[in-house]
Each structure stands twice: as C-alpha cells, then as structure tokens.
Design a protein around this motif. Structure first.
Motif, PDB file in Angstrom:
ATOM      1  N   PRO A   1       7.059  -6.948  -7.534  1.00  0.00           N
ATOM      2  CA  PRO A   1       8.057  -6.525  -6.563  1.00  0.00           C
ATOM      3  C   PRO A   1       8.798  -5.295  -7.079  1.00  0.00           C
ATOM      4  CG  PRO A   1       8.732  -8.573  -7.640  1.00  0.00           C
ATOM      5  CD  PRO A   1       7.374  -8.225  -8.151  1.00  0.00           C
ATOM      6  N   VAL A   2       9.095  -4.380  -6.175  1.00  0.00           N
ATOM      7  CA  VAL A   2       9.836  -3.166  -6.543  1.00  0.00           C
ATOM      8  C   VAL A   2      10.920  -2.909  -5.503  1.00  0.00           C
ATOM      9  CG1 VAL A   2       7.925  -2.072  -7.796  1.00  0.00           C
ATOM     10  CG2 VAL A   2       8.182  -1.654  -5.351  1.00  0.00           C
ATOM     11  N   ILE A   3      11.874  -2.079  -5.883  1.00  0.00           N
ATOM     12  CA  ILE A   3      12.911  -1.678  -4.943  1.00  0.00           C
ATOM     13  C   ILE A   3      12.421  -0.477  -4.139  1.00  0.00           C
ATOM     14  CG2 ILE A   3      14.779  -2.621  -6.367  1.00  0.00           C
ATOM     15  CD1 ILE A   3      15.366   0.264  -7.294  1.00  0.00           C
ATOM     16  N   ARG A   4      13.146  -0.142  -3.110  1.00  0.00           N
ATOM     17  CA  ARG A   4      12.755   0.935  -2.199  1.00  0.00           C
ATOM     18  C   ARG A   4      12.483   2.247  -2.949  1.00  0.00           C
ATOM     19  NH1 ARG A   4      13.612   2.076   3.349  1.00  0.00           N
ATOM     20  NH2 ARG A   4      13.662   4.313   3.712  1.00  0.00           N
ATOM     21  N   ALA A   5      13.378   2.615  -3.869  1.00  0.00           N
ATOM     22  CA  ALA A   5      13.227   3.880  -4.597  1.00  0.00           C
ATOM     23  C   ALA A   5      11.918   3.918  -5.378  1.00  0.00           C
ATOM     24  CB  ALA A   5      14.414   4.092  -5.531  1.00  0.00           C
ATOM     25  N   GLN A   6      11.513   2.791  -5.954  1.00  0.00           N
ATOM     26  CA  GLN A   6      10.261   2.743  -6.700  1.00  0.00           C
ATOM     27  C   GLN A   6       9.054   2.857  -5.772  1.00  0.00           C
ATOM     28  OE1 GLN A   6      11.417  -0.961  -8.537  1.00  0.00           O
ATOM     29  NE2 GLN A   6      11.302  -0.017 -10.574  1.00  0.00           N
ATOM     30  N   ALA A   7       9.143   2.247  -4.599  1.00  0.00           N
ATOM     31  CA  ALA A   7       8.054   2.364  -3.621  1.00  0.00           C
ATOM     32  C   ALA A   7       7.917   3.809  -3.155  1.00  0.00           C
ATOM     33  CB  ALA A   7       8.302   1.432  -2.441  1.00  0.00           C
ATOM     34  N   VAL A   8       9.048   4.463  -2.893  1.00  0.00           N
ATOM     35  CA  VAL A   8       9.037   5.868  -2.471  1.00  0.00           C
ATOM     36  C   VAL A   8       8.444   6.736  -3.581  1.00  0.00           C
ATOM     37  CG1 VAL A   8      10.533   7.851  -1.967  1.00  0.00           C
ATOM     38  CG2 VAL A   8      10.928   5.662  -0.816  1.00  0.00           C
ATOM     39  N   GLU A   9       8.864   6.489  -4.817  1.00  0.00           N
ATOM     40  CA  GLU A   9       8.343   7.276  -5.947  1.00  0.00           C
ATOM     41  C   GLU A   9       6.829   7.125  -6.081  1.00  0.00           C
ATOM     42  OE1 GLU A   9       8.836   7.684 -10.790  1.00  0.00           O
ATOM     43  OE2 GLU A   9      10.119   6.301  -9.699  1.00  0.00           O
ATOM     44  N   ALA A  10       6.328   5.924  -5.909  1.00  0.00           N
ATOM     45  CA  ALA A  10       4.886   5.707  -5.992  1.00  0.00           C
ATOM     46  C   ALA A  10       4.163   6.493  -4.902  1.00  0.00           C
ATOM     47  CB  ALA A  10       4.566   4.218  -5.882  1.00  0.00           C
ATOM     48  N   LEU A  11       4.686   6.461  -3.691  1.00  0.00           N
ATOM     49  CA  LEU A  11       4.053   7.207  -2.592  1.00  0.00           C
ATOM     50  C   LEU A  11       4.126   8.713  -2.835  1.00  0.00           C
ATOM     51  CD1 LEU A  11       5.333   5.040   0.389  1.00  0.00           C
ATOM     52  CD2 LEU A  11       2.983   5.176  -0.469  1.00  0.00           C
ATOM     53  N   GLN A  12       5.246   9.172  -3.408  1.00  0.00           N
ATOM     54  CA  GLN A  12       5.367  10.596  -3.738  1.00  0.00           C
ATOM     55  C   GLN A  12       4.349  11.009  -4.796  1.00  0.00           C
ATOM     56  OE1 GLN A  12       9.514  10.702  -4.830  1.00  0.00           O
ATOM     57  NE2 GLN A  12      10.145  11.458  -2.812  1.00  0.00           N
ATOM     58  N   ASN A  13       3.969  10.059  -5.640  1.00  0.00           N
ATOM     59  CA  ASN A  13       2.972  10.329  -6.682  1.00  0.00           C
ATOM     60  C   ASN A  13       1.556  10.046  -6.205  1.00  0.00           C
ATOM     61  OD1 ASN A  13       4.735  11.251  -8.708  1.00  0.00           O
ATOM     62  ND2 ASN A  13       5.360   9.159  -9.135  1.00  0.00           N
ATOM     63  N   HIS A  14       1.360  10.057  -4.904  1.00  0.00           N
ATOM     64  CA  HIS A  14       0.049   9.941  -4.262  1.00  0.00           C
ATOM     65  C   HIS A  14      -0.632   8.587  -4.453  1.00  0.00           C
ATOM     66  CE1 HIS A  14       0.503  14.154  -3.379  1.00  0.00           C
ATOM     67  NE2 HIS A  14       0.728  14.382  -4.661  1.00  0.00           N
ATOM     68  N   VAL A  15       0.166   7.554  -4.631  1.00  0.00           N
ATOM     69  CA  VAL A  15      -0.388   6.200  -4.614  1.00  0.00           C
ATOM     70  C   VAL A  15      -0.648   5.866  -3.153  1.00  0.00           C
ATOM     71  CG1 VAL A  15       0.119   3.767  -5.054  1.00  0.00           C
ATOM     72  CG2 VAL A  15       0.814   5.495  -6.713  1.00  0.00           C
ATOM     73  N   SER A  16      -1.764   5.247  -2.866  1.00  0.00           N
ATOM     74  CA  SER A  16      -2.101   4.978  -1.468  1.00  0.00           C
ATOM     75  C   SER A  16      -1.227   3.874  -0.882  1.00  0.00           C
ATOM     76  CB  SER A  16      -3.581   4.622  -1.332  1.00  0.00           C
ATOM     77  OG  SER A  16      -3.871   3.470  -2.084  1.00  0.00           O
ATOM     78  N   ALA A  17      -0.971   4.010   0.396  1.00  0.00           N
ATOM     79  CA  ALA A  17      -0.207   3.007   1.140  1.00  0.00           C
ATOM     80  C   ALA A  17      -1.187   2.034   1.786  1.00  0.00           C
ATOM     81  CB  ALA A  17       0.627   3.678   2.220  1.00  0.00           C
ATOM     82  N   CYS A  18      -0.806   0.797   1.851  1.00  0.00           N
ATOM     83  CA  CYS A  18      -1.656  -0.216   2.480  1.00  0.00           C
ATOM     84  C   CYS A  18      -1.892   0.162   3.940  1.00  0.00           C
ATOM     85  CB  CYS A  18      -0.983  -1.582   2.382  1.00  0.00           C
ATOM     86  SG  CYS A  18      -1.801  -2.877   3.334  1.00  0.00           S
ATOM     87  N   PRO A  19      -3.142   0.173   4.390  1.00  0.00           N
ATOM     88  CA  PRO A  19      -3.416   0.520   5.781  1.00  0.00           C
ATOM     89  C   PRO A  19      -3.019  -0.579   6.763  1.00  0.00           C
ATOM     90  CG  PRO A  19      -5.451   0.004   4.642  1.00  0.00           C
ATOM     91  CD  PRO A  19      -4.364  -0.024   3.613  1.00  0.00           C
ATOM     92  N   ALA A  20      -2.766  -1.781   6.267  1.00  0.00           N
ATOM     93  CA  ALA A  20      -2.399  -2.889   7.156  1.00  0.00           C
ATOM     94  C   ALA A  20      -0.895  -2.903   7.456  1.00  0.00           C
ATOM     95  CB  ALA A  20      -2.822  -4.219   6.545  1.00  0.00           C
ATOM     96  N   CYS A  21      -0.070  -2.809   6.411  1.00  0.00           N
ATOM     97  CA  CYS A  21       1.382  -2.935   6.628  1.00  0.00           C
ATOM     98  C   CYS A  21       2.080  -1.585   6.730  1.00  0.00           C
ATOM     99  CB  CYS A  21       2.017  -3.782   5.523  1.00  0.00           C
ATOM    100  SG  CYS A  21       1.925  -3.069   3.860  1.00  0.00           S
ATOM    101  N   ARG A  22       1.414  -0.517   6.358  1.00  0.00           N
ATOM    102  CA  ARG A  22       1.893   0.864   6.491  1.00  0.00           C
ATOM    103  C   ARG A  22       3.308   1.107   5.931  1.00  0.00           C
ATOM    104  NH1 ARG A  22      -1.296   4.457   9.194  1.00  0.00           N
ATOM    105  NH2 ARG A  22       0.106   5.744   7.954  1.00  0.00           N
ATOM    106  N   PRO A  23       3.508   0.864   4.646  1.00  0.00           N
ATOM    107  CA  PRO A  23       4.834   1.110   4.074  1.00  0.00           C
ATOM    108  C   PRO A  23       5.208   2.589   4.101  1.00  0.00           C
ATOM    109  CG  PRO A  23       3.261   0.725   2.338  1.00  0.00           C
ATOM    110  CD  PRO A  23       2.557   0.424   3.634  1.00  0.00           C
ATOM    111  N   ASP A  24       4.213   3.475   4.124  1.00  0.00           N
ATOM    112  CA  ASP A  24       4.498   4.906   4.188  1.00  0.00           C
ATOM    113  C   ASP A  24       5.229   5.257   5.482  1.00  0.00           C
ATOM    114  OD1 ASP A  24       2.173   4.174   5.545  1.00  0.00           O
ATOM    115  OD2 ASP A  24       1.201   6.110   5.245  1.00  0.00           O
ATOM    116  N   THR A  25       4.827   4.658   6.579  1.00  0.00           N
ATOM    117  CA  THR A  25       5.484   4.913   7.867  1.00  0.00           C
ATOM    118  C   THR A  25       6.912   4.389   7.848  1.00  0.00           C
ATOM    119  OG1 THR A  25       3.350   4.735   8.966  1.00  0.00           O
ATOM    120  CG2 THR A  25       5.305   4.531  10.350  1.00  0.00           C
ATOM    121  N   VAL A  26       7.094   3.173   7.343  1.00  0.00           N
ATOM    122  CA  VAL A  26       8.426   2.566   7.286  1.00  0.00           C
ATOM    123  C   VAL A  26       9.347   3.384   6.388  1.00  0.00           C
ATOM    124  CG1 VAL A  26       9.694   0.506   6.628  1.00  0.00           C
ATOM    125  CG2 VAL A  26       7.483   0.269   7.718  1.00  0.00           C
TER     126      VAL A  26
END
Length: 97
Positions: A67-92
């Motif tokens: 589990p991670v906090i929002r800032a860590q999820a955003v940082e991972a996406l900024q570092n080109h970690v892929s977002a799950c195509p099912a739940c789409r955290p990148d969109t949220v």
C-alpha cells in the motif's frame, strides 16, 4: 442497598464487555478497508511493475503489492510505471490516458 450495588456492578460489567466488542468490531472494519493505492512489484521484489487503486479486482492473488499514499502513486506514474488497465489509477490521479 447491597443488592442495588451488586446490580450496578453487573450492569457496568455488561457495558464494559459491549464496549470491548464494539472496539473489536471497529478494528476489524478498519483492517478490511483496502488501501487507497497499491504498487505491484515484479518477481524480483524490488522493481515496481504497476500502480493500482486499492480495491482493484485485477491485482493477481500471487502479486507482491504494497500500500502507498497518493504522492507515492503519483511519483511512480511520473517515473513511467504502468497504470493498471482495469482500475485506471492514472485517470483518477489526473494523468493523461
């Protein structure tokens, strides 16, 4: 008078027991709530593979997740970690999808 005192002690015991049960129910409910965000690791256990929303149904049962906090999820996406195509955290989280 003794009978009244004994009855009050018994009632206090019942109240205390019910308060313990209610506290246990609250702790259980808190544990059952999924985290807001998850990162899934590759098989090496060190490299982040993808980001998920906490309640994502598509997370494999065998997956190593943390589990991670929002800032860590955003940082991972900024570092080109892929977002799950099912739940789409990148969109949220406001990333273009």
């Amino acid at each position: 008078m003794q009978q009244a005192t004994a009855s009050l002690r018994q009632i206090d015991g019942w109240i205390a027991e019910e308060e313990r049960r209610e506290a246990a129910r609250r702790r259980t409910a808190e544990r059952e709530q999924p985290p807001e965000w998850l990162v899934q690791f590759r098989h090496d256990g060190a490299t982040i593979d993808s980001v998920h929303s906490g309640g994502c149904w598509a997370v494999p049962k065998w997956a190593r997740c943390r589990p991670v906090i929002r800032a860590q999820a955003v940082e991972a996406l900024q570092n080109h970690v892929s977002a799950c195509p099912a739940c789409r955290p990148d969109t949220v989280l406001g990333f273009p999808g």
